[in-house]
Motif scaffolding. Structure first.
Motif, PDB file in Angstrom:
ATOM      1  N   GLU A   1     -26.963   7.286 -18.045  1.00  0.00           N
ATOM      2  CA  GLU A   1     -25.878   8.099 -18.611  1.00  0.00           C
ATOM      3  C   GLU A   1     -26.400   9.005 -19.727  1.00  0.00           C
ATOM      4  O   GLU A   1     -26.037  10.180 -19.815  1.00  0.00           O
ATOM      5  CB  GLU A   1     -24.767   7.191 -19.148  1.00  0.00           C
ATOM      6  N   SER A   2     -27.263   8.464 -20.570  1.00  0.00           N
ATOM      7  CA  SER A   2     -27.836   9.251 -21.663  1.00  0.00           C
ATOM      8  C   SER A   2     -28.676  10.406 -21.125  1.00  0.00           C
ATOM      9  O   SER A   2     -28.601  11.534 -21.625  1.00  0.00           O
ATOM     10  CB  SER A   2     -28.697   8.354 -22.567  1.00  0.00           C
TER      11      SER A   2
ATOM     12  N   GLU B   1     -28.428  11.873 -18.202  1.00  0.00           N
ATOM     13  CA  GLU B   1     -27.548  12.851 -17.548  1.00  0.00           C
ATOM     14  C   GLU B   1     -26.826  13.732 -18.564  1.00  0.00           C
ATOM     15  O   GLU B   1     -26.569  14.908 -18.309  1.00  0.00           O
ATOM     16  CB  GLU B   1     -26.534  12.128 -16.661  1.00  0.00           C
ATOM     17  N   LYS B   2     -26.533  13.174 -19.735  1.00  0.00           N
ATOM     18  CA  LYS B   2     -25.839  13.930 -20.780  1.00  0.00           C
ATOM     19  C   LYS B   2     -26.804  14.679 -21.699  1.00  0.00           C
ATOM     20  O   LYS B   2     -26.372  15.370 -22.624  1.00  0.00           O
ATOM     21  CB  LYS B   2     -24.956  12.995 -21.606  1.00  0.00           C
ATOM     22  N   GLY B   3     -28.123  14.497 -21.457  1.00  0.00           N
ATOM     23  CA  GLY B   3     -29.110  15.167 -22.292  1.00  0.00           C
ATOM     24  C   GLY B   3     -29.286  14.551 -23.663  1.00  0.00           C
ATOM     25  O   GLY B   3     -29.853  15.170 -24.562  1.00  0.00           O
ATOM     26  N   LYS B   4     -28.819  13.320 -23.832  1.00  0.00           N
ATOM     27  CA  LYS B   4     -28.998  12.607 -25.100  1.00  0.00           C
ATOM     28  C   LYS B   4     -30.281  11.794 -24.997  1.00  0.00           C
ATOM     29  O   LYS B   4     -30.273  10.655 -24.527  1.00  0.00           O
ATOM     30  CB  LYS B   4     -27.787  11.724 -25.387  1.00  0.00           C
TER      31      LYS B   4
ATOM     32  N   GLU C   1     -30.309   7.298 -30.403  1.00  0.00           N
ATOM     33  CA  GLU C   1     -28.961   7.441 -29.843  1.00  0.00           C
ATOM     34  C   GLU C   1     -28.680   6.326 -28.838  1.00  0.00           C
ATOM     35  O   GLU C   1     -27.561   5.837 -28.733  1.00  0.00           O
ATOM     36  CB  GLU C   1     -28.815   8.802 -29.163  1.00  0.00           C
TER      37      GLU C   1
ATOM     38  N   LYS D   1     -25.737   2.306 -28.517  1.00  0.00           N
ATOM     39  CA  LYS D   1     -24.948   1.792 -27.394  1.00  0.00           C
ATOM     40  C   LYS D   1     -25.369   0.386 -26.981  1.00  0.00           C
ATOM     41  O   LYS D   1     -24.802  -0.176 -26.044  1.00  0.00           O
ATOM     42  CB  LYS D   1     -25.106   2.735 -26.182  1.00  0.00           C
TER      43      LYS D   1
END
Length: 198
Positions: A140-141, A143-146, A151, A155
């Motif tokens: 998820e990170s 895919e979101k570019g995080k 960061e 989570k």
């Protein structure tokens, strides 16, 4: 039991050459790391997009599934390839890595998503322990570019270890173990330490 994931996907821009293949006492940095960890862990995975450079090692070689996205992508590739739930992640530019310390922090992964050493006040995401179950969070990170490891930590249910939690290791030993070579000056420093220790 745990596996080891060595990340060797950096651009080595400050060093100007592949840090993993730099020699210290006629042995490449990556050989030093693999040999140190081999006695403690049955499975060693090397994440690299240049597998031909590492054919001389007897380890599992896997590529990034998300090339160019840094250490988080390397962690994702390594965890995906691992056959173990608990995994110690190590950077390829740490010539003084400790197998016993890696084993110790892996043993503290009791219900945690990650075990992160904090040495001299700095989190050490590239000599830490990660559980395979965090793969969806990493995906998820990415895919979101995080892409920052810090960061990701926000989570996770993570355990942070400071020097006080590792009393059997001196401050000098810990500083040496977590030392990484980012530029030619630090490479010369590492060679100097080894020469003095001989």
């Amino acid at each position: 039991m745990a596996a080891v994931i060595i990340l060797s996907g950096g651009k080595s821009s400050r060093m100007g050459t592949n840090k993993a293949l730099l020699k210290i006492n006629e042995k490449t940095n990556i050989e030093r790391i693999v040999e140190e960890l081999h006695g403690f862990f049955a499975e060693i995975i090397l994440v690299t997009n240049h597998p031909d450079d590492y054919r001389f090692l007897v380890v599992k070689l896997v590529p990034d599934q998300f090339p160019g996205l840094g250490p988080l992508a390397g962690l994702q590739a390594g965890l995906s390839a691992s056959t173990h739930e608990v995994n110690v992640v190590v950077a390829c530019d740490m010539p003084f890595i400790s197998g016993s310390l890696a084993e110790k922090i892996a043993a503290k992964n009791d219900g945690f998503d990650a075990v992160i050493p904090v040495i001299d006040g700095k989190k050490q995401p590239l000599f830490a322990v990660y559980h395979k179950r965090i793969l969806p969070v990493i995906a998820e990170s990415l895919e979101k570019g995080k892409l920052r490891m810090t960061e990701l930590f926000e989570k996770l249910h993570a355990l942070y270890l400071t020097e006080k939690d590792l009393p059997e290791y001196s401050i000098r030993k810990l500083e040496r173990t977590f030392f990484n070579m980012n530029d030619p000056e630090e490479y010369e420093q590492a060679k100097g330490w080894v020469k003095r220790d001989d």
